[in-house]
Design a protein around this motif. Structure first.
Motif, PDB file in Angstrom:
ATOM      1  N   PHE A 287       0.841  -1.246  -0.009  1.00 17.33           N
ATOM      2  CA  PHE A 287      -0.124   0.059  -0.094  1.00 17.33           C
ATOM      3  C   PHE A 287       0.706   1.148   0.070  1.00 17.33           C
ATOM      4  CE2 PHE A 287       0.794   0.555   4.515  1.00 17.33           C
ATOM      5  CZ  PHE A 287       0.873  -0.626   4.891  1.00 17.33           C
ATOM      6  N   SER A 288       2.197   1.314   0.297  1.00 14.49           N
ATOM      7  CA  SER A 288       2.967   2.531  -0.083  1.00 14.49           C
ATOM      8  C   SER A 288       4.055   2.395  -1.207  1.00 14.49           C
ATOM      9  CB  SER A 288       3.903   2.548   1.369  1.00 14.49           C
ATOM     10  OG  SER A 288       4.508   1.559   1.667  1.00 14.49           O
ATOM     11  N   SER A 289       4.284   1.002  -1.430  1.00 15.40           N
ATOM     12  CA  SER A 289       5.208   0.698  -2.671  1.00 15.40           C
ATOM     13  C   SER A 289       6.558   1.094  -2.048  1.00 15.40           C
ATOM     14  CB  SER A 289       4.848   1.563  -3.934  1.00 15.40           C
ATOM     15  OG  SER A 289       3.684   1.245  -4.531  1.00 15.40           O
ATOM     16  N   ARG A 290       6.878   1.131  -0.925  1.00 21.09           N
ATOM     17  CA  ARG A 290       8.177   1.300  -0.186  1.00 21.09           C
ATOM     18  C   ARG A 290       8.886  -0.225  -0.152  1.00 21.09           C
ATOM     19  NH1 ARG A 290       7.891   5.343   4.838  1.00 21.09           N
ATOM     20  NH2 ARG A 290       5.957   5.998   4.474  1.00 21.09           N
ATOM     21  N   SER A 291      10.169  -0.070  -0.027  1.00 19.67           N
ATOM     22  CA  SER A 291      10.808  -1.398   0.061  1.00 19.67           C
ATOM     23  C   SER A 291      11.299  -1.652   1.649  1.00 19.67           C
ATOM     24  CB  SER A 291      12.245  -1.136  -0.464  1.00 19.67           C
ATOM     25  OG  SER A 291      12.125  -1.144  -2.173  1.00 19.67           O
ATOM     26  N   LEU A 292      11.511  -2.982   1.859  1.00 15.56           N
ATOM     27  CA  LEU A 292      11.782  -3.319   3.160  1.00 15.56           C
ATOM     28  C   LEU A 292      13.129  -3.760   3.386  1.00 15.56           C
ATOM     29  CD1 LEU A 292       8.513  -5.709   4.451  1.00 15.56           C
ATOM     30  CD2 LEU A 292       9.355  -3.221   5.109  1.00 15.56           C
ATOM     31  N   SER A 293      13.898  -3.254   4.409  1.00 12.27           N
ATOM     32  CA  SER A 293      15.242  -3.863   4.351  1.00 12.27           C
ATOM     33  C   SER A 293      15.269  -4.461   5.821  1.00 12.27           C
ATOM     34  CB  SER A 293      16.115  -2.465   4.605  1.00 12.27           C
ATOM     35  OG  SER A 293      16.127  -1.734   3.121  1.00 12.27           O
ATOM     36  N   ALA A 294      16.325  -5.227   5.862  1.00 10.21           N
ATOM     37  CA  ALA A 294      16.609  -6.173   7.005  1.00 10.21           C
ATOM     38  C   ALA A 294      17.980  -6.346   7.160  1.00 10.21           C
ATOM     39  CB  ALA A 294      15.490  -7.507   6.904  1.00 10.21           C
ATOM     40  N   TYR A 295      18.370  -6.390   8.506  1.00 11.15           N
ATOM     41  CA  TYR A 295      19.902  -6.654   8.733  1.00 11.15           C
ATOM     42  C   TYR A 295      19.931  -7.891   9.736  1.00 11.15           C
ATOM     43  CZ  TYR A 295      20.142  -3.294  12.532  1.00 11.15           C
ATOM     44  OH  TYR A 295      19.708  -2.672  13.487  1.00 11.15           O
ATOM     45  N   THR A 296      21.050  -8.438   9.914  1.00 10.73           N
ATOM     46  CA  THR A 296      21.414  -9.195  11.020  1.00 10.73           C
ATOM     47  C   THR A 296      22.913  -8.966  11.427  1.00 10.73           C
ATOM     48  OG1 THR A 296      21.791 -11.234   9.993  1.00 10.73           O
ATOM     49  CG2 THR A 296      19.614 -11.160  10.625  1.00 10.73           C
ATOM     50  N   VAL A 297      23.526  -9.033  12.619  1.00 15.60           N
ATOM     51  CA  VAL A 297      24.661  -8.658  13.132  1.00 15.60           C
ATOM     52  C   VAL A 297      25.150  -9.981  14.082  1.00 15.60           C
ATOM     53  CG1 VAL A 297      26.511  -7.518  14.068  1.00 15.60           C
ATOM     54  CG2 VAL A 297      24.547  -6.213  12.743  1.00 15.60           C
ATOM     55  N   PHE A 298      26.267 -10.931  13.520  1.00 18.14           N
ATOM     56  CA  PHE A 298      26.720 -12.056  14.696  1.00 18.14           C
ATOM     57  C   PHE A 298      27.620 -11.554  14.985  1.00 18.14           C
ATOM     58  CE2 PHE A 298      23.849 -13.882  11.602  1.00 18.14           C
ATOM     59  CZ  PHE A 298      23.127 -14.921  12.314  1.00 18.14           C
ATOM     60  N   LEU A 299      27.981 -12.053  16.275  1.00 22.89           N
ATOM     61  CA  LEU A 299      29.494 -12.116  17.033  1.00 22.89           C
ATOM     62  C   LEU A 299      29.836 -13.558  17.056  1.00 22.89           C
ATOM     63  CD1 LEU A 299      31.349 -10.224  18.182  1.00 22.89           C
ATOM     64  CD2 LEU A 299      30.294 -10.761  20.361  1.00 22.89           C
ATOM     65  N   LYS A 307      17.130  -6.394  12.552  1.00 21.57           N
ATOM     66  CA  LYS A 307      16.047  -5.384  12.293  1.00 21.57           C
ATOM     67  C   LYS A 307      15.352  -5.285  11.152  1.00 21.57           C
ATOM     68  CE  LYS A 307      15.000  -0.438  13.258  1.00 21.57           C
ATOM     69  NZ  LYS A 307      15.397   0.821  13.823  1.00 21.57           N
ATOM     70  N   THR A 308      14.063  -5.167  10.897  1.00 20.03           N
ATOM     71  CA  THR A 308      13.386  -5.228   9.631  1.00 20.03           C
ATOM     72  C   THR A 308      12.697  -3.707   9.651  1.00 20.03           C
ATOM     73  OG1 THR A 308      12.923  -7.419   9.695  1.00 20.03           O
ATOM     74  CG2 THR A 308      11.677  -6.032   8.223  1.00 20.03           C
ATOM     75  N   LYS A 309      12.978  -3.078   8.510  1.00 17.68           N
ATOM     76  CA  LYS A 309      12.364  -1.564   8.588  1.00 17.68           C
ATOM     77  C   LYS A 309      11.995  -1.245   7.183  1.00 17.68           C
ATOM     78  CE  LYS A 309      13.923   3.148   9.875  1.00 17.68           C
ATOM     79  NZ  LYS A 309      14.811   3.722  10.406  1.00 17.68           N
ATOM     80  N   LYS A 310      10.846  -0.413   7.256  1.00 20.38           N
ATOM     81  CA  LYS A 310      10.625   0.090   5.913  1.00 20.38           C
ATOM     82  C   LYS A 310      11.402   1.248   5.493  1.00 20.38           C
ATOM     83  CE  LYS A 310       6.150   0.273   5.226  1.00 20.38           C
ATOM     84  NZ  LYS A 310       4.834   0.510   5.067  1.00 20.38           N
ATOM     85  N   GLN A 311      11.717   1.340   4.200  1.00 21.26           N
ATOM     86  CA  GLN A 311      12.713   2.470   3.780  1.00 21.26           C
ATOM     87  C   GLN A 311      11.834   3.711   3.688  1.00 21.26           C
ATOM     88  OE1 GLN A 311      14.628   1.511   0.417  1.00 21.26           O
ATOM     89  NE2 GLN A 311      15.852  -0.362   1.044  1.00 21.26           N
ATOM     90  N   ARG A 312      12.639   4.756   3.984  1.00 19.98           N
ATOM     91  CA  ARG A 312      11.712   6.045   3.898  1.00 19.98           C
ATOM     92  C   ARG A 312      10.897   6.374   2.485  1.00 19.98           C
ATOM     93  NH1 ARG A 312      12.936   9.653   7.995  1.00 19.98           N
ATOM     94  NH2 ARG A 312      14.575   8.869   9.512  1.00 19.98           N
ATOM     95  N   SER A 313      11.530   6.106   1.435  1.00 19.73           N
ATOM     96  CA  SER A 313      10.917   6.392   0.154  1.00 19.73           C
ATOM     97  C   SER A 313      10.665   5.320  -0.871  1.00 19.73           C
ATOM     98  CB  SER A 313      11.826   7.532  -0.757  1.00 19.73           C
ATOM     99  OG  SER A 313      13.110   6.905  -0.871  1.00 19.73           O
ATOM    100  N   GLY A 314       9.881   5.390  -1.631  1.00 21.92           N
ATOM    101  CA  GLY A 314       9.350   4.216  -2.707  1.00 21.92           C
ATOM    102  C   GLY A 314      10.473   4.104  -3.707  1.00 21.92           C
ATOM    103  N   GLN A 315      10.782   2.965  -4.153  1.00 19.10           N
ATOM    104  CA  GLN A 315      11.770   2.517  -5.153  1.00 19.10           C
ATOM    105  C   GLN A 315      11.206   2.828  -6.736  1.00 19.10           C
ATOM    106  OE1 GLN A 315      14.897   1.887  -4.603  1.00 19.10           O
ATOM    107  NE2 GLN A 315      14.753   1.918  -2.294  1.00 19.10           N
TER     108      GLN A 315
END
Length: 315
Positions: A287-299, A307-315
């Motif tokens: 409904f917003s045509s924005r992309s979802l970004s995700a990352y993981t960090v390992f030690l 984290k999973t986060k919606k980007q600020r602007s559409g692609q």
């Protein structure tokens, strides 16, 4: 740093401190300060209306506070200042990346203290120095030594020679109970195949029910990275929740019921190499045509941040 806020550690820092203690085979203790806010003198003039039952005050008189009390907006700031001052006097240095993290190197030994309001985690290479810090804290504030870390911020910690398991089993059971889902069947996937919209569907008559539920699901992000996408998705509709949104959130509870024993495993045999992974879709939000970004960090092999986060602007 906003000193008006309660000083709390970042959850990623909590996981890192626990994992390092496990890998290095160091003691990990928990302390609690008794009546923490009442130990602090105020550095500004604060007045209050005399409490009910106090008959010495004349009409129109107020009480001038010398110490902070619970419920006072300055209380957490004063407590943070008082505790930080003591730790620095003991030789600890405050981290600039996380203001609740304090470290000290002394006589070849290394100590770490992590603060979460009036709860503390302490670990280090020297048991004798840890005991010395405990005595200094108890002399200044009166503390409760809770021994080895077993339960912290709603996290159950089970440790053995191979590693440590972090889970929120009790918290999950409470969330399911509060939602009236005790008798529900378990779900196989964390998110249903529903097309959710910000504009379509019947509005909830009691939107606060939805908001409280999503808030509880957000807190499960401490130990459940598998919920990252689901919780990110349902948290988008807090301003105007609808019936379908609630149905999706309740589906997450069904999934939790079937995976109540899942959590994070921190191996004691892990390396300390840092690695990170990221991914994104292409305009995946329907409904917003924005992309979802995700990352993981390992030690090493131990997962520390995600984290999973919606980007600020559409692609």
């Amino acid at each position: 740093m906003d000193l008006r806020r309660v000083p709390v550690a970042k959850l990623a820092t909590v996981r890192i401190v626990i994992a390092l203690a496990i890998v290095k085979n160091r003691p990990l203790c928990q302390l609690d300060v008794n009546n923490a806010f009442l130990h602090c003198y105020l550095d500004e003039e604060v007045y209050m209306v005399p409490p009910a039952g106090y008959k010495k005050a004349r009409k129109g008189q107020v009480c001038k506070l010398k110490k902070s009390i619970y419920g006072l907006k300055q209380a957490s700031r004063q407590w943070n200042k008082e505790l930080s001052k003591l730790l620095k006097n003991l030789g600890f240095q405050q981290s600039k990346q996380d203001y609740s993290l304090f470290t000290m190197s002394l006589e070849g030994e290394f100590l770490v203290i992590l603060l979460y309001v009036d709860d503390m985690l302490i670990t280090g290479t020297s048991t004798a120095q840890i005991d010395g810090v405990k005595k200094a804290l108890d002399k200044a504030f009166t503390i409760k030594d809770l021994g080895d870390l077993k339960y912290f911020l709603g996290i159950e910690i089970t440790r053995n020679s191979d590693g440590t398991f972090l889970s929120q089993r009790k918290y999950i059971k409470d969330v399911i109970f509060y939602a009236g889902m005790d008798d529900c069947s378990a779900g196989a996937v964390p998110f249903p195949s529903l097309k959710l919209s910000t504009e379509h569907g019947e509005l909830l008559k009691e939107p606060d029910v939805y908001r409280r539920l999503v808030g509880r699901l957000l807190y499960l992000g401490i130990t459940r990275p598998d919920l990252s996408y689901s919780v990110q998705h349902v948290s988008q509709f807090m301003h105007s929740p609808r019936v379908l949104h609630l149905r999706a959130a309740l589906h997450v509870l069904r999934y939790l019921k079937g995976t109540i024993n899942c959590g994070l495993w921190f191996s004691a045999h892990s390396s300390l190499d840092l690695s990170a992974y990221s991914d994104t879709d292409w305009g995946g939000c329907q409904f917003s045509s924005r992309s979802l970004s995700a990352y993981t960090v390992f030690l090493g092999s131990n997962l520390k941040s995600w984290k999973t986060k919606k980007q600020r602007s559409g692609q």
